[in-house]
Write an enzyme that holds these catalytic residues in place. Sequence first.
Site, PDB file in Angstrom:
ATOM      1  CB  SER A   7       6.857   4.300  -6.510  1.00 46.48           C
ATOM      2  OG  SER A   7       6.093   3.602  -7.289  1.00 46.48           O
ATOM      3  CB  SER A  28       3.345   5.313  -8.449  1.00 50.16           C
ATOM      4  OG  SER A  28       4.010   5.344  -7.013  1.00 50.16           O
ATOM      5  CE  LYS A  46       3.804   8.454  -4.982  1.00 53.40           C
ATOM      6  NZ  LYS A  46       4.284   7.263  -4.802  1.00 53.40           N
TER       7      LYS A  46
END
Length: 500
Positions: free
Chosen positions: A177, A153, A78
């Site tokens: 997330s 997210s 990420k």
Amino acid sequence: MKALHEMGVAELAQAIADKQTSSAEATQHLLARAKQHQALGAYLSFNEEASLAQARVADERLAAGERTPLLGVPIAHKDIFVTRDFPSTAGSKMLEGYQSPFDATVVTKLAQAGAVSLGKLNCDEFAMGGSNQNSAYGPAHNPWDTTRVPGGSSGGTAVAVAARLLPAATGTDTGGSIRQPASFCGVTGIKPTYGRCSRYGMVAFASSLDQAGAMARSAADCATLLTAMAGPDIDRDSTSLDHPAEDYSRLLGQPREGATAAQPLKGLRIGLPREFFGEGVAADVLAPVHAALAEVEKLGATLVDVSLPRTELAIPVYYIIAPAEASSNLSRFDGVKFGHRAARYDDLLDMYKKSRSEGFGPEVKRRIMIGTYVLSPGYYDAYYLKAQQIRRLIAQDFQQAFTQCDLIAGPAAPTVAWAIGEKADDPVANYLADIFTLPGSLAGLPGMSVPAGFGGSGENRGLPVGLQLMGNYLKEAELLQAAHAFQQATDWHTKTPAGF
Ligand code: GLN
């Protein structure tokens, strides 16, 4: 042999160790596949040369006789983890092109375990959001229906795993997330106990909540990643838990004490919080979750009724505490030390203002304003302090529930993935969708989302639904054991979206 992208972590590691392929070949294959599916918006950056150099190192380690469960396996991070080999943007224009001089601890640990990094994955700006629509670099698309959001997210992570662009990847979970995008994209995700993975080199959003974790196709593969990622890092992260590293695979496939192979979960008490099954949960979600729980019962677990009475309060509490911490953390982006600086300005104050106005997106600005407000004199006691007090009560509610059960289960999210564009201008609608992940985050507990089926009606037919499992502090191995037993008995986690 299967195509390389069809293999999970364990299979790919085995194929590499058996010399059916090499890390370099797997890396090349997955980079080509990622580029072929660029339209999904999963990746924000590549550095082919660096990835291939890492793969060659892995192949050399293999040739020298080394064997580890991740050696040579390509993954990606990420874009909230800083990396030397790739730009680190946190999904923000503020950090466009930013090159970190060091790697995050999680990145270093995975590299030491032999994993190869393919690039950086899309996410909501500074991890603020639940749809990946707040990324400054455009949305990511859910491979089950590319007109839908993947959740967020860690949206890019979930998309990449679901679309078989890679076998596993890292994510972070501040308020859901990892669990929510895993649910929306039909992949397995785990967020460990707060403090279990080092936050060093994770671009900070809300430091008392931020936690790294992993997504993969199975609980077993998640266990492999987490084993490499977790462990103390006290010198670099003062909130890192001083608890030795452990092997999260150790209970996989083991029946619980006193249980049998046919009923491996015998004796396990799974608490179902009443508040997670009430109104507001879509029927499309409830039906697969109930069916999954019936399956877990067949495996020997008993379902018990529990209550988390302050579930609803988790939303206002989180949306005070997280913005408060964010407003403080994001003060470092002032155009001076790093990040975006306005091209033209009159004086220092004007430079701060213009740099921040240009660099941050609307959701980030909203949270900085809310956070600054709730921390300001006169409002601190009414909002921030009160939120902290309720946060403590939410954590106590979990401890009360854990006197009656070993694990807690429920939906990861109240709906399936919504359409791209929907809720985009309605922050509160986004916040409400976090109701089932926020309580566990505020308490700092480990949690997972496990593929449990698909929405069955109308337009939602065929969209994935995740079963959330939560455990008490440091009970990751038990969570993974239960999730693995469920995956041995079901095949939801093996389903692949059409066209991928
Ligand atoms: N959706 C939540 C938020 O917008 C959680 C985000 C996260 O876990 N990083 O803050």
